[in-house]
Design a protein around this motif. Structure first.
Motif, PDB file in Angstrom:
ATOM      1  N   GLY A   1      -0.965  11.792 -14.078  1.00  0.00           N
ATOM      2  CA  GLY A   1      -0.787  10.354 -14.248  1.00  0.00           C
ATOM      3  C   GLY A   1       0.328   9.752 -13.412  1.00  0.00           C
ATOM      4  O   GLY A   1       0.646   8.585 -13.584  1.00  0.00           O
ATOM      5  N   CYS A   2       0.905  10.508 -12.486  1.00  0.00           N
ATOM      6  CA  CYS A   2       1.995  10.000 -11.645  1.00  0.00           C
ATOM      7  C   CYS A   2       1.434   9.256 -10.435  1.00  0.00           C
ATOM      8  O   CYS A   2       0.425   9.664  -9.855  1.00  0.00           O
ATOM      9  N   ILE A   3       2.118   8.184 -10.046  1.00  0.00           N
ATOM     10  CA  ILE A   3       1.725   7.421  -8.869  1.00  0.00           C
ATOM     11  C   ILE A   3       2.050   8.250  -7.637  1.00  0.00           C
ATOM     12  O   ILE A   3       3.152   8.774  -7.505  1.00  0.00           O
ATOM     13  N   THR A   4       1.083   8.376  -6.722  1.00  0.00           N
ATOM     14  CA  THR A   4       1.290   9.142  -5.489  1.00  0.00           C
ATOM     15  C   THR A   4       1.425   8.245  -4.265  1.00  0.00           C
ATOM     16  O   THR A   4       1.958   8.674  -3.244  1.00  0.00           O
ATOM     17  N   ALA A   5       0.938   6.996  -4.347  1.00  0.00           N
ATOM     18  CA  ALA A   5       1.016   6.095  -3.200  1.00  0.00           C
ATOM     19  C   ALA A   5       0.841   4.642  -3.635  1.00  0.00           C
ATOM     20  O   ALA A   5       0.225   4.362  -4.665  1.00  0.00           O
ATOM     21  N   LEU A   6       1.394   3.742  -2.827  1.00  0.00           N
ATOM     22  CA  LEU A   6       1.166   2.310  -2.984  1.00  0.00           C
ATOM     23  C   LEU A   6       0.199   1.886  -1.887  1.00  0.00           C
ATOM     24  O   LEU A   6       0.217   2.426  -0.786  1.00  0.00           O
ATOM     25  N   ILE A   7      -0.634   0.905  -2.168  1.00  0.00           N
ATOM     26  CA  ILE A   7      -1.587   0.417  -1.187  1.00  0.00           C
ATOM     27  C   ILE A   7      -1.337  -1.070  -0.969  1.00  0.00           C
ATOM     28  O   ILE A   7      -1.279  -1.850  -1.929  1.00  0.00           O
ATOM     29  N   VAL A   8      -1.151  -1.446   0.314  1.00  0.00           N
ATOM     30  CA  VAL A   8      -0.971  -2.846   0.690  1.00  0.00           C
ATOM     31  C   VAL A   8      -2.089  -3.209   1.661  1.00  0.00           C
ATOM     32  O   VAL A   8      -2.639  -2.337   2.337  1.00  0.00           O
ATOM     33  N   PRO A   9      -2.447  -4.503   1.753  1.00  0.00           N
ATOM     34  CA  PRO A   9      -3.537  -4.875   2.652  1.00  0.00           C
ATOM     35  C   PRO A   9      -3.164  -4.638   4.105  1.00  0.00           C
ATOM     36  O   PRO A   9      -1.997  -4.759   4.495  1.00  0.00           O
ATOM     37  N   GLY A  10      -4.175  -4.297   4.922  1.00  0.00           N
ATOM     38  CA  GLY A  10      -3.964  -4.171   6.358  1.00  0.00           C
ATOM     39  C   GLY A  10      -3.903  -5.547   6.983  1.00  0.00           C
ATOM     40  O   GLY A  10      -3.920  -6.561   6.296  1.00  0.00           O
ATOM     41  N   GLY A  11      -3.849  -5.609   8.309  1.00  0.00           N
ATOM     42  CA  GLY A  11      -3.837  -6.896   9.009  1.00  0.00           C
ATOM     43  C   GLY A  11      -5.108  -7.672   8.724  1.00  0.00           C
ATOM     44  O   GLY A  11      -6.171  -7.092   8.554  1.00  0.00           O
ATOM     45  N   SER A  12      -5.001  -8.986   8.700  1.00  0.00           N
ATOM     46  CA  SER A  12      -6.186  -9.792   8.416  1.00  0.00           C
ATOM     47  C   SER A  12      -7.020  -9.970   9.673  1.00  0.00           C
ATOM     48  O   SER A  12      -6.526  -9.929  10.782  1.00  0.00           O
ATOM     49  N   ARG A  13      -8.290 -10.177   9.482  1.00  0.00           N
ATOM     50  CA  ARG A  13      -9.217 -10.374  10.590  1.00  0.00           C
ATOM     51  C   ARG A  13      -9.212 -11.840  11.006  1.00  0.00           C
ATOM     52  O   ARG A  13      -8.420 -12.630  10.527  1.00  0.00           O
ATOM     53  N   LEU A  14     -10.142 -12.224  11.848  1.00  0.00           N
ATOM     54  CA  LEU A  14     -10.188 -13.591  12.363  1.00  0.00           C
ATOM     55  C   LEU A  14     -10.401 -14.629  11.272  1.00  0.00           C
ATOM     56  O   LEU A  14      -9.893 -15.723  11.341  1.00  0.00           O
ATOM     57  N   SER A  15     -11.164 -14.296  10.289  1.00  0.00           N
ATOM     58  CA  SER A  15     -11.460 -15.244   9.226  1.00  0.00           C
ATOM     59  C   SER A  15     -11.189 -14.608   7.878  1.00  0.00           C
ATOM     60  O   SER A  15     -11.468 -13.447   7.655  1.00  0.00           O
ATOM     61  N   CYS A  16     -10.665 -15.410   6.978  1.00  0.00           N
ATOM     62  CA  CYS A  16     -10.381 -14.884   5.642  1.00  0.00           C
ATOM     63  C   CYS A  16     -11.661 -14.512   4.897  1.00  0.00           C
ATOM     64  O   CYS A  16     -11.630 -13.762   3.943  1.00  0.00           O
ATOM     65  N   PHE A  17     -12.819 -15.017   5.360  1.00  0.00           N
ATOM     66  CA  PHE A  17     -14.090 -14.687   4.712  1.00  0.00           C
ATOM     67  C   PHE A  17     -14.471 -13.226   4.918  1.00  0.00           C
ATOM     68  O   PHE A  17     -15.240 -12.669   4.174  1.00  0.00           O
ATOM     69  N   TRP A  18     -13.957 -12.611   5.990  1.00  0.00           N
ATOM     70  CA  TRP A  18     -14.295 -11.233   6.290  1.00  0.00           C
ATOM     71  C   TRP A  18     -13.330 -10.261   5.670  1.00  0.00           C
ATOM     72  O   TRP A  18     -13.442  -9.066   5.853  1.00  0.00           O
ATOM     73  N   GLY A  19     -12.340 -10.722   4.985  1.00  0.00           N
ATOM     74  CA  GLY A  19     -11.416  -9.843   4.281  1.00  0.00           C
ATOM     75  C   GLY A  19     -10.376  -9.219   5.183  1.00  0.00           C
ATOM     76  O   GLY A  19      -9.998  -9.771   6.195  1.00  0.00           O
ATOM     77  N   HIS A  20      -9.915  -8.044   4.796  1.00  0.00           N
ATOM     78  CA  HIS A  20      -8.849  -7.346   5.499  1.00  0.00           C
ATOM     79  C   HIS A  20      -9.384  -6.085   6.159  1.00  0.00           C
ATOM     80  O   HIS A  20     -10.420  -5.560   5.770  1.00  0.00           O
ATOM     81  N   GLU A  21      -8.623  -5.629   7.160  1.00  0.00           N
ATOM     82  CA  GLU A  21      -8.942  -4.340   7.757  1.00  0.00           C
ATOM     83  C   GLU A  21      -8.503  -3.261   6.775  1.00  0.00           C
ATOM     84  O   GLU A  21      -8.105  -3.555   5.655  1.00  0.00           O
ATOM     85  N   ALA A  22      -8.545  -2.032   7.185  1.00  0.00           N
ATOM     86  CA  ALA A  22      -8.188  -0.920   6.301  1.00  0.00           C
ATOM     87  C   ALA A  22      -6.799  -1.125   5.693  1.00  0.00           C
ATOM     88  O   ALA A  22      -5.911  -1.683   6.326  1.00  0.00           O
ATOM     89  N   GLU A  23      -6.648  -0.700   4.481  1.00  0.00           N
ATOM     90  CA  GLU A  23      -5.373  -0.830   3.793  1.00  0.00           C
ATOM     91  C   GLU A  23      -4.334   0.125   4.370  1.00  0.00           C
ATOM     92  O   GLU A  23      -4.667   1.110   5.004  1.00  0.00           O
ATOM     93  N   ILE A  24      -3.069  -0.194   4.122  1.00  0.00           N
ATOM     94  CA  ILE A  24      -1.971   0.693   4.492  1.00  0.00           C
ATOM     95  C   ILE A  24      -1.609   1.473   3.233  1.00  0.00           C
ATOM     96  O   ILE A  24      -1.294   0.886   2.200  1.00  0.00           O
ATOM     97  N   ILE A  25      -1.697   2.785   3.323  1.00  0.00           N
ATOM     98  CA  ILE A  25      -1.367   3.645   2.183  1.00  0.00           C
ATOM     99  C   ILE A  25       0.046   4.170   2.397  1.00  0.00           C
ATOM    100  O   ILE A  25       0.328   4.826   3.397  1.00  0.00           O
ATOM    101  N   ILE A  26       0.925   3.872   1.461  1.00  0.00           N
ATOM    102  CA  ILE A  26       2.330   4.254   1.557  1.00  0.00           C
ATOM    103  C   ILE A  26       2.597   5.374   0.560  1.00  0.00           C
ATOM    104  O   ILE A  26       2.596   5.137  -0.655  1.00  0.00           O
ATOM    105  N   PRO A  27       2.808   6.596   1.047  1.00  0.00           N
ATOM    106  CA  PRO A  27       3.091   7.710   0.130  1.00  0.00           C
ATOM    107  C   PRO A  27       4.352   7.445  -0.699  1.00  0.00           C
ATOM    108  O   PRO A  27       5.302   6.817  -0.218  1.00  0.00           O
TER     109      PRO A  27
END
Length: 87
Positions: free
Chosen positions: A33-59
């Motif tokens: 049950g221990c947290i192993t990583a935090l996840i933040v959004p990657g850089g955004s694409r041209l339009s917010c409708f397409w969402g984000h690129e791959a997330e950044i996983i921070i150990p």
């Protein structure tokens, strides 16, 4: 501290002094049950409708300090290069 409290904090990379965004999710070990990583959004694409690129996983080992408003992490510049391409 609850996961919802982590989501309200901005993540700053101390190596580049860049803001990585706010925590959107966590990764944890189901066995203990221990947290192993935090996840933040990657850089955004041209339009917010397409969402984000791959997330950044921070150990978890890369976290320097968790403060009242921010989380300081130490990530090498190579990890941030993919994020900067989206800007």
């Amino acid at each position: 501290m609850r996961v919802c409290e982590l989501r309200q904090k901005e993540v700053i990379n101390v190596c580049t002094c860049a803001s990585l965004g706010c925590v959107i999710d966590v990764e944890f070990d189901p066995k203990d049950g221990c947290i192993t990583a935090l996840i933040v959004p990657g850089g955004s694409r041209l339009s917010c409708f397409w969402g984000h690129e791959a997330e950044i996983i921070i150990p978890w080992r890369c976290i320097c300090q968790i403060g009242k408003d921010i989380i300081l992490v130490e990530l090498p510049k190579e990890k941030d290069k993919d994020r900067d391409k989206g800007r």
